[in-house]
Structures are given as C-alpha cells and as structure tokens.
Scaffold this motif. Structure first.
Motif, short mmCIF file in Angstrom:
data_model
loop_
_atom_site.label_atom_id
_atom_site.label_comp_id
_atom_site.label_asym_id
_atom_site.label_seq_id
_atom_site.Cartn_x
_atom_site.Cartn_y
_atom_site.Cartn_z
N ASP A 138 0.83 -1.14 -0.10
CA ASP A 138 0.07 -0.02 0.05
C ASP A 138 0.96 1.19 0.00
O ASP A 138 0.66 2.28 -0.85
CB ASP A 138 -0.90 0.10 1.35
N VAL A 139 1.91 1.23 0.99
CA VAL A 139 2.99 2.41 0.77
C VAL A 139 3.41 2.74 -0.34
O VAL A 139 3.64 3.75 -0.81
CB VAL A 139 3.71 2.26 2.07
N ALA A 140 4.05 1.48 -0.93
CA ALA A 140 4.74 1.71 -2.08
C ALA A 140 4.08 2.23 -3.40
O ALA A 140 4.34 2.95 -3.96
CB ALA A 140 5.42 0.36 -2.63
N THR A 141 2.67 1.58 -3.34
CA THR A 141 1.80 1.92 -4.50
C THR A 141 1.23 3.48 -4.29
O THR A 141 1.31 4.20 -5.11
CB THR A 141 0.38 1.13 -4.54
N GLN A 142 1.06 3.97 -3.12
CA GLN A 142 0.33 5.03 -2.74
C GLN A 142 1.44 6.22 -2.90
O GLN A 142 1.22 7.47 -3.55
CB GLN A 142 -0.44 5.32 -1.65
N LEU A 143 2.60 6.01 -2.49
CA LEU A 143 3.87 6.82 -2.75
C LEU A 143 4.50 6.85 -3.96
O LEU A 143 5.58 7.85 -4.29
CB LEU A 143 4.87 6.85 -1.72
N ASN A 144 4.25 6.09 -4.75
CA ASN A 144 4.88 5.57 -6.07
C ASN A 144 6.37 5.37 -5.83
O ASN A 144 7.16 6.09 -6.66
CB ASN A 144 4.51 6.87 -7.05
N ILE A 145 6.77 4.66 -4.97
CA ILE A 145 8.06 4.24 -4.64
C ILE A 145 8.51 2.82 -4.77
O ILE A 145 7.41 2.29 -4.91
CB ILE A 145 8.44 4.82 -3.26
N SER A 146 9.64 2.30 -4.87
CA SER A 146 9.90 1.08 -4.86
C SER A 146 9.33 0.09 -4.05
O SER A 146 9.51 0.86 -2.63
CB SER A 146 11.31 0.82 -5.14
N ARG A 147 9.24 -0.97 -4.01
CA ARG A 147 8.96 -1.85 -2.84
C ARG A 147 9.95 -1.96 -1.81
O ARG A 147 9.68 -1.88 -0.76
CB ARG A 147 8.36 -3.33 -3.45
N GLN A 148 11.32 -1.98 -2.36
CA GLN A 148 12.21 -2.02 -1.63
C GLN A 148 12.41 -0.69 -0.60
O GLN A 148 12.81 -0.72 0.62
CB GLN A 148 13.57 -2.14 -2.36
N LEU A 149 12.23 0.56 -1.19
CA LEU A 149 12.28 1.69 -0.19
C LEU A 149 11.18 1.77 0.72
O LEU A 149 11.29 2.24 1.76
CB LEU A 149 12.24 2.82 -1.30
N ALA A 150 10.10 1.34 0.23
CA ALA A 150 9.08 0.95 1.20
C ALA A 150 9.42 0.22 2.58
O ALA A 150 8.92 0.40 3.44
CB ALA A 150 7.60 0.49 0.56
N TYR A 151 9.90 -0.94 2.10
CA TYR A 151 10.35 -1.89 3.21
C TYR A 151 11.29 -1.21 4.09
O TYR A 151 11.11 -1.07 5.57
CB TYR A 151 11.23 -2.88 2.36
N ARG A 152 12.19 -0.32 3.72
CA ARG A 152 13.18 0.37 4.46
C ARG A 152 12.58 1.39 5.31
O ARG A 152 12.70 1.60 6.48
CB ARG A 152 14.36 0.89 3.40
N MET A 153 11.56 2.04 4.74
CA MET A 153 10.95 3.05 5.48
C MET A 153 10.10 2.52 6.50
O MET A 153 10.14 3.02 7.67
CB MET A 153 9.97 3.73 4.37
N LEU A 154 9.35 1.26 6.42
CA LEU A 154 8.41 0.82 7.46
C LEU A 154 9.61 0.25 8.32
O LEU A 154 9.04 0.13 9.77
CB LEU A 154 7.60 -0.16 6.78
N TYR A 155 10.78 -0.36 7.96
CA TYR A 155 11.42 -1.20 9.06
C TYR A 155 12.19 0.13 10.23
O TYR A 155 11.89 -0.12 11.08
CB TYR A 155 12.72 -1.72 8.27
N CYS A 156 12.33 1.31 9.55
CA CYS A 156 12.79 2.36 10.40
C CYS A 156 11.77 2.79 11.24
O CYS A 156 11.81 2.92 12.35
CB CYS A 156 13.29 3.65 9.58
N LEU A 157 10.58 2.94 10.44
CA LEU A 157 9.33 3.65 11.38
C LEU A 157 8.98 2.33 12.60
O LEU A 157 8.79 2.80 13.74
CB LEU A 157 8.24 3.70 10.57
N GLU A 158 9.02 1.28 12.34
CA GLU A 158 8.90 0.02 13.19
C GLU A 158 9.94 0.38 14.43
O GLU A 158 9.73 -0.02 15.58
CB GLU A 158 8.89 -1.25 12.80
N LYS A 159 11.32 0.27 13.79
CA LYS A 159 12.27 0.50 14.97
C LYS A 159 12.11 1.79 15.80
O LYS A 159 12.63 1.59 16.86
CB LYS A 159 13.56 0.42 14.17
#
Length: 229
Positions: free
Chosen positions: A187-208
């Motif tokens: 959802d994050v990757a699609t709505q922000l129009n970013i790569s799945r990898q960048l979305a993973y990194r973003m959510l990883y940091c937010l979770e940390k």
C-alpha cells in the motif's frame, strides 16, 4: 570525521557549500570535540553535513549524543547534472542531465544504518533537496559503474526544499495521507509511487522507532498500524 573525500582527502565543493550555507556568525567550524572533528559547533548543538553513507556516523553519534544535540544535514539531489572533464581544471566539459533523482523518502536508504539512534532526544535530521552537479574525470581509477571515470568534485547548484525531523513522530508525515488504518508495505509503495524496497526500508525504520506495529497479516504481507500518541 565525516567523509568529505572525493577520491582524496579534499573536501567536496558540495560539502563546503552546505557548511557555509548552514553556518552562522559565532559558529565554530571544523572543531575537535570528544575526539572527533565536527563540521559546525553552535553552543551545545553539533551540525554534521553528511554527504556519504550514514554507517560512517555510528561511532561519532554513539559518543556525541551523550553530551550534545546533534543535527545531521543530509542533501538529496532531486536534480543532478554530470559534467565530463578532460583535466582537473575541468576544461572541455560535456554536460548532461542524469536520470538519477532522489526524493525525501530516500532518507530511509541511509536511516536503516543508524536506527539505534533515531529515538535519542538529542538527535535530529534535516533533509535538504538540492540540485547538484558531479564533475567526472577519465583517469581510469573510478567505479566500473561509471566506466572507470572518477568523481572529481560535487557541487551545490540550488537548494529547493528542507525537511526537519526533530522527533520520531515527525517521520510519520512521510506516510501517504490516504493510508487506511491498517496497511501493508505494498500500500505504501503504491500510494507513494516508490519502489517496494524503499517502502520496506521506510517501514523498517518506523517500526524500529516504535511508530508502527504489526497488527495482523494479509496474505504474505504484514498488516501494520500507526501507534497512537
């Protein structure tokens, strides 16, 4: 010390320009504190211009955050030009616009290396979206990705926009505004129009940073939700 080098120990023009851009009257530049050289010292505030990998900041942050407020300034080139030079004086330049361009969300490409510091109240980050020019020289010593051309220098052309992240919750502003209460990385990757990898990194940091948590699963995706204040 922040890695300013472009093939040597010389400070890049980009780093020097940002240091000048951020410094104020009364600031101390290139001061040695707690065994480290810092770019700008303003009272109990350290301003570090970081143009390289954030992994190199770990040792410095682990010490300085005990005694100082540390603000990392991170430039991201939303527009980049590449100029090919025949000599170190950069004569006979051939200039082109690079297809590479960054956006503010790319900060998470580097934050993954320093997640242990992101909740520290003495830490803050300022992202600067810039126009940048890279000067290349054909010396046969550069990366194979550049056809063995070396980066002679990097230059600041223009500052477009700045984003200041003082507290962990400031990073939540980068989530897409129309996101459902429960969402996935897709959802994050699609709505922000970013790569799945960048979305993973973003959510990883937010979770940390303890800003989001896993609340279930949707197929092979984890369902996530924002921690309420």
């Amino acid at each position: 010390m922040t890695n300013h080098a472009i093939g040597t120990e010389k400070e890049s023009s980009l780093h020097a320009a940002l240091k000048s851009w951020y410094s104020e009257q009364g600031d101390l530049l290139e001061s040695r504190i707690e065994g480290f050289i810092v770019d700008i010292l303003r009272g109990d505030l350290v301003i570090e211009i970081q143009t390289g990998n954030f992994g190199g900041l770990k040792k410095k942050l682990s010490v300085l955050l005990k005694y100082y407020h540390v603000r990392v300034v991170y430039p991201l080139a939303i527009t980049k030009w590449v100029s090919r030079c025949k000599s170190v004086d950069c004569d006979s330049i051939k200039r082109r616009k690079s297809p590479q361009h960054k956006r503010v969300e790319n900060l998470f490409d580097e934050l993954v290396f320093i997640t242990g510091f992101l909740r520290n109240p003495n830490y803050s980050l300022e992202v600067v979206l810039i126009e940048q020019e890279d000067l290349w020289i054909d010396d046969g010593k550069g990366s194979w990705r550049r056809g063995n051309w070396s980066i002679l220098d990097r230059k600041l052309l223009f500052v477009h926009e700045r984003f200041l992240f003082r507290t962990p919750r400031d990073y939540l502003n980068l989530l897409p505004p129309g996101l459902d209460e429960e969402f996935t990385s897709r959802d994050v990757a699609t709505q922000l129009n970013i790569s799945r990898q960048l979305a993973y990194r973003m959510l990883y940091c937010l979770e940390k940073m303890q800003l989001i948590f896993v609340c279930g699963h949707q197929g092979r995706y984890r369902l996530l939700s924002v921690v309420k204040e």
